[in-house]
Design an enzyme around this catalytic site. Structure first.
Site, PDB file in Angstrom:
ATOM      1  N   ALA A 113       0.846  -1.197   0.000  1.00 29.97           N
ATOM      2  CA  ALA A 113       0.000   0.000   0.000  1.00 29.97           C
ATOM      3  C   ALA A 113       0.877   1.241   0.000  1.00 29.97           C
ATOM      4  CB  ALA A 113      -0.921  -0.034   1.220  1.00 29.97           C
ATOM      5  N   ASN A 114       0.298   2.401   0.220  1.00 29.15           N
ATOM      6  CA  ASN A 114       1.075   3.642   0.336  1.00 29.15           C
ATOM      7  C   ASN A 114       0.397   4.551   1.357  1.00 29.15           C
ATOM      8  OD1 ASN A 114      -0.848   5.500  -1.133  1.00 29.15           O
ATOM      9  ND2 ASN A 114      -0.459   3.976  -2.743  1.00 29.15           N
TER      10      ASN A 114
END
Ligand code: CTP
Ligand code: CA
Length: 222
Positions: free
Chosen positions: A33-34
């Site tokens: 993810a980020n």
């Protein structure tokens, strides 16, 4: 136009907004993810709806409430976001705020187990949703991208505008606490040049951008 910031300025317009991060699964319990919180994209979706637009918000996994008047479609991966964006067309404008994962991993069917050596991830590149939309057969009349940069912000954003076929790029410096933070300092990169806005709360960035979009959609093209 001076009426662009007023209620009803976007009546009858359909605007597509992407927001949030994507989750790219590694196995049934893990993902890549980020740091995107989705806040800027949600604020933009809300500001467009407040001007009367019919807004379709294609959202990655976030913990935010849907803004009033916005139709939200939840997705997890970049591929799902790409497919959902395509199904939501046609649109008068698109604002691609999502921090789309650039790569996906090959997803293991069973949970990876610890062994003698850590696993390596074989990554492949995800579709570029913005570029596909801008170069596709049902291109919205106004395509706005974002650019998350940590250095040479305007230079990279200007190159992205051309490369991706966007009309505007909203460039932001994410080297500080922007991702997840409350405020944003952005540069609006268009064919006419670069406009740098002062550091503003994300809600104010959203209202200004929505007002500019209303200007662009309600002014006859040159
Ligand atoms: N974007 C997209 N699909 C992707 C990657 C990015 O639609 N697979 C969109 C983002 O929503 C944003 C713009 O493209 O509007 C720029 O995203 P950014 O991550 O800054 O650009 P990239 O082209 O992915 O370049 P890099 O991450 O290497 O800087
Ligand atoms: Ca990227």
């Amino acid at each position: 136009s001076t009426s662009s910031g007023r209620t009803g300025a976007l009546n009858g317009k359909h605007i597509l907004v992407t927001a949030g991060p994507t989750h790219e699964p590694i196995d049934p319990v893990r993902y890549i993810a980020n740091r995107s919180s989705g806040r800027q994209g949600y604020a933009i979706a809300g500001a467009l709806a407040a001007l009367g637009a019919k807004v379709t918000l294609v959202s990655g996994p976030v913990t935010l409430a849907t803004p009033p008047g916005v139709t939200r479609v939840d997705v997890e991966t970049a591929q799902q976001m790409a497919d959902t964006v395509t199904s939501a067309l046609p649109a008068d404008a698109a604002v691609m705020v999502a921090a789309v994962g650039d790569w996906r991993a090959e997803t293991a069917v069973q949970k990876l187990k610890k062994g003698d050596t850590p696993p390596s991830l074989a990554l492949s590149e995800n579709p570029d949703i913005l570029a596909l939309l801008a170069h596709g057969p049902h291109r919205p009349g106004l395509v706005v991208g974002f650019a998350a940069e940590t250095e040479k912000v305007i230079e990279h954003a200007t190159a992205k505008r051309t490369r991706k076929g966007a009309d505007w790029i909203v460039a932001n410096d994410v080297s500080g606490d922007v991702m997840g933070g409350e405020a944003n300092a952005v540069h609006l990169v268009t064919a006419d040049g670069v406009e740098s806005w002062e550091r503003l709360p994300k809600g104010e960035v959203a209202r200004r951008l929505a007002s500019r979009i209303a200007d662009a959609l309600t002014t006859a093209p040159k």
